[in-house]
Design a protein around this motif. Sequence first.
Motif, PDB file in Angstrom:
ATOM      1  N   MET A   7      58.022  45.486  68.274  1.00 43.37           N
ATOM      2  CA  MET A   7      56.950  45.266  67.314  1.00 43.37           C
ATOM      3  C   MET A   7      55.845  44.406  67.924  1.00 43.37           C
ATOM      4  SD  MET A   7      57.552  46.881  64.499  1.00 43.37           S
ATOM      5  CE  MET A   7      56.470  46.030  63.360  1.00 43.37           C
ATOM      6  N   THR A   8      56.215  43.405  68.687  1.00 44.37           N
ATOM      7  CA  THR A   8      55.229  42.541  69.330  1.00 44.37           C
ATOM      8  C   THR A   8      54.397  43.322  70.336  1.00 44.37           C
ATOM      9  OG1 THR A   8      56.646  40.596  69.062  1.00 44.37           O
ATOM     10  CG2 THR A   8      54.897  40.468  70.723  1.00 44.37           C
ATOM     11  N   ALA A   9      55.065  44.106  71.183  1.00 43.18           N
ATOM     12  CA  ALA A   9      54.360  44.873  72.210  1.00 43.18           C
ATOM     13  C   ALA A   9      53.456  45.936  71.588  1.00 43.18           C
ATOM     14  CB  ALA A   9      55.367  45.529  73.156  1.00 43.18           C
ATOM     15  N   ALA A  10      53.954  46.628  70.566  1.00 43.58           N
ATOM     16  CA  ALA A  10      53.173  47.699  69.954  1.00 43.58           C
ATOM     17  C   ALA A  10      51.943  47.180  69.231  1.00 43.58           C
ATOM     18  CB  ALA A  10      54.056  48.494  68.998  1.00 43.58           C
ATOM     19  N   LEU A  42      51.066  47.503  76.965  1.00 44.17           N
ATOM     20  CA  LEU A  42      51.619  48.711  77.567  1.00 44.17           C
ATOM     21  C   LEU A  42      52.822  48.393  78.450  1.00 44.17           C
ATOM     22  CD1 LEU A  42      51.616  51.719  78.220  1.00 44.17           C
ATOM     23  CD2 LEU A  42      49.869  51.273  79.968  1.00 44.17           C
ATOM     24  N   ALA A  43      52.691  47.382  79.295  1.00 45.49           N
ATOM     25  CA  ALA A  43      53.792  47.016  80.190  1.00 45.49           C
ATOM     26  C   ALA A  43      55.022  46.614  79.382  1.00 45.49           C
ATOM     27  CB  ALA A  43      53.369  45.892  81.117  1.00 45.49           C
ATOM     28  N   GLY A  44      54.801  45.867  78.297  1.00 45.48           N
ATOM     29  CA  GLY A  44      55.913  45.459  77.451  1.00 45.48           C
ATOM     30  C   GLY A  44      56.602  46.646  76.802  1.00 45.48           C
ATOM     31  N   LEU A  45      55.805  47.634  76.361  1.00 44.96           N
ATOM     32  CA  LEU A  45      56.383  48.835  75.772  1.00 44.96           C
ATOM     33  C   LEU A  45      57.206  49.607  76.786  1.00 44.96           C
ATOM     34  CD1 LEU A  45      53.613  50.416  73.488  1.00 44.96           C
ATOM     35  CD2 LEU A  45      55.838  49.535  72.782  1.00 44.96           C
ATOM     36  N   LEU A  46      56.644  49.817  77.967  1.00 41.66           N
ATOM     37  CA  LEU A  46      57.335  50.597  78.989  1.00 41.66           C
ATOM     38  C   LEU A  46      58.644  49.943  79.399  1.00 41.66           C
ATOM     39  CD1 LEU A  46      54.327  51.717  81.221  1.00 41.66           C
ATOM     40  CD2 LEU A  46      55.664  53.121  79.639  1.00 41.66           C
ATOM     41  N   SER A  47      58.702  48.624  79.353  1.00 43.08           N
ATOM     42  CA  SER A  47      59.945  47.936  79.727  1.00 43.08           C
ATOM     43  C   SER A  47      61.044  48.154  78.698  1.00 43.08           C
ATOM     44  CB  SER A  47      59.677  46.433  79.891  1.00 43.08           C
ATOM     45  OG  SER A  47      59.431  45.820  78.631  1.00 43.08           O
ATOM     46  N   LEU A  48      60.666  48.559  77.484  1.00 45.20           N
ATOM     47  CA  LEU A  48      61.647  48.764  76.423  1.00 45.20           C
ATOM     48  C   LEU A  48      62.074  50.216  76.278  1.00 45.20           C
ATOM     49  CD1 LEU A  48      59.987  46.538  73.667  1.00 45.20           C
ATOM     50  CD2 LEU A  48      62.027  45.972  74.992  1.00 45.20           C
ATOM     51  N   LEU A  49      61.247  51.144  76.766  1.00 46.96           N
ATOM     52  CA  LEU A  49      61.508  52.565  76.562  1.00 46.96           C
ATOM     53  C   LEU A  49      62.381  53.135  77.675  1.00 46.96           C
ATOM     54  CD1 LEU A  49      57.927  53.775  75.519  1.00 46.96           C
ATOM     55  CD2 LEU A  49      59.799  53.011  74.040  1.00 46.96           C
ATOM     56  N   ALA A  50      63.353  53.958  77.282  1.00 45.49           N
ATOM     57  CA  ALA A  50      64.146  54.683  78.270  1.00 45.49           C
ATOM     58  C   ALA A  50      63.240  55.715  78.950  1.00 45.49           C
ATOM     59  CB  ALA A  50      65.319  55.373  77.597  1.00 45.49           C
ATOM     60  N   PRO A  51      63.482  56.051  80.205  1.00 45.52           N
ATOM     61  CA  PRO A  51      62.624  57.023  80.905  1.00 45.52           C
ATOM     62  C   PRO A  51      62.508  58.358  80.171  1.00 45.52           C
ATOM     63  CG  PRO A  51      64.087  55.918  82.445  1.00 45.52           C
ATOM     64  CD  PRO A  51      64.538  55.514  81.074  1.00 45.52           C
ATOM     65  N   VAL A  53      51.439  57.475  72.621  1.00 45.25           N
ATOM     66  CA  VAL A  53      51.471  57.788  71.186  1.00 45.25           C
ATOM     67  C   VAL A  53      51.537  56.499  70.364  1.00 45.25           C
ATOM     68  CG1 VAL A  53      52.848  58.826  69.342  1.00 45.25           C
ATOM     69  CG2 VAL A  53      52.519  60.063  71.487  1.00 45.25           C
ATOM     70  N   LEU A  54      52.383  55.586  70.792  1.00 42.11           N
ATOM     71  CA  LEU A  54      52.564  54.328  70.058  1.00 42.11           C
ATOM     72  C   LEU A  54      51.303  53.474  70.082  1.00 42.11           C
ATOM     73  CD1 LEU A  54      56.152  53.503  71.331  1.00 42.11           C
ATOM     74  CD2 LEU A  54      55.527  53.978  68.959  1.00 42.11           C
ATOM     75  N   LEU A  55      50.678  53.361  71.262  1.00 38.71           N
ATOM     76  CA  LEU A  55      49.463  52.555  71.365  1.00 38.71           C
ATOM     77  C   LEU A  55      48.342  53.152  70.532  1.00 38.71           C
ATOM     78  CD1 LEU A  55      49.472  51.528  75.140  1.00 38.71           C
ATOM     79  CD2 LEU A  55      50.063  50.135  73.143  1.00 38.71           C
ATOM     80  N   SER A  56      48.293  54.478  70.481  1.00 35.74           N
ATOM     81  CA  SER A  56      47.272  55.132  69.647  1.00 35.74           C
ATOM     82  C   SER A  56      47.528  54.854  68.163  1.00 35.74           C
ATOM     83  CB  SER A  56      47.284  56.634  69.896  1.00 35.74           C
ATOM     84  OG  SER A  56      46.387  57.295  69.028  1.00 35.74           O
ATOM     85  N   MET A  57      48.785  54.871  67.770  1.00 34.77           N
ATOM     86  CA  MET A  57      49.130  54.653  66.364  1.00 34.77           C
ATOM     87  C   MET A  57      48.854  53.222  65.938  1.00 34.77           C
ATOM     88  SD  MET A  57      52.750  55.446  64.436  1.00 34.77           S
ATOM     89  CE  MET A  57      53.621  53.984  65.008  1.00 34.77           C
ATOM     90  N   PHE A  58      49.128  52.269  66.846  1.00 37.47           N
ATOM     91  CA  PHE A  58      48.966  50.862  66.510  1.00 37.47           C
ATOM     92  C   PHE A  58      47.606  50.296  66.937  1.00 37.47           C
ATOM     93  CE2 PHE A  58      53.558  51.140  66.201  1.00 37.47           C
ATOM     94  CZ  PHE A  58      53.839  50.299  65.138  1.00 37.47           C
ATOM     95  N   ARG A  59      46.723  51.150  67.432  1.00 36.75           N
ATOM     96  CA  ARG A  59      45.432  50.680  67.915  1.00 36.75           C
ATOM     97  C   ARG A  59      44.720  49.882  66.825  1.00 36.75           C
ATOM     98  NH1 ARG A  59      43.423  55.353  69.226  1.00 36.75           N
ATOM     99  NH2 ARG A  59      42.140  55.598  67.370  1.00 36.75           N
ATOM    100  N   GLN A  60      44.096  48.790  67.243  1.00 34.16           N
ATOM    101  CA  GLN A  60      43.416  47.897  66.291  1.00 34.16           C
ATOM    102  C   GLN A  60      42.416  48.675  65.458  1.00 34.16           C
ATOM    103  OE1 GLN A  60      41.451  44.586  68.108  1.00 34.16           O
ATOM    104  NE2 GLN A  60      41.286  43.448  66.195  1.00 34.16           N
TER     105      GLN A  60
END
Length: 269
Positions: free
Chosen positions: A155-158, A163-172, A200-207
């Motif tokens: 939730m914090t990263a999104a 982006l780096a924080g999200l990628l560290s949480l997502l499985a390949p 997709v996530l960054l687009s959805m949570f974009r400010q």
Amino acid sequence: MTESDDVLQDSYLRWAEVDLATVRDTKSYLAKLVTRQALNALRAGARRREDYVGSWLPEPLLLAEDDASSDVVLAESVSMAMLVLLETLTPDERAVFVLREVFGFGHHDIAAAVGRPVPTVRQMARRARGHVQARRRRFAPADAATTARITERFMTAATTGDLAGLLSLLAPDVVWTADSGGKTTAARRPVVGAEKVAAVLLSMFRQGRLGDLRIQTANCNNMPAMILSGERLEGVFLIEIVEERITGFYAIRNPDKLLAVTTPRQISR
């Protein structure tokens, strides 16, 4: 959810008309009664699904706090991944699998419930069990503490666009599956891969994109979920976590499938 309620209501009305003196085993009789109604609903739903637009997902099941968490078999049986997997079985196979693996009925009771010979039910049970075991994830879902920690980091990263924080949480091989039924905006095919899903996530949570929408965390299908709502409910996003990584997102945006999300459910067996 509404179909399940209809099945139970119809079964109750039929049960109310039964002469109890003719019933030798109440549990088996009720299992037969409810299973027959559930099979009718499953077959009708399968016909409607042939013309469904985009990916099809079961309705999200909003659970009461910590519901089913201590019952591993029950918890898995309502997980979105298992429900999607069960959809690959025939209606009869699905009924046999649930009655046998979740509720522990014997083959003779199951045969009476689905209207098949006992040898056929034994074969269907083996086939359904093998099908599920071959396709279920090899790793167990994360424990409650890990799930809470990964969800908070996500939730914090999104929400901060990390982006780096999200990628560290997502499985390949993380998968984003969205169900809109063609009634709202959503990807019509699953999105696969960490970088694509992160986009997709960054687009959805974009400010500014969420506007006045509120994000509420909840337990749906014994999985962490985000409920997005404004003047109306916009969607439910379930997060699948295995070990230390997010392996899948289930985004339900079809308004017809969000009607039952307002009321937490208790499940048992």
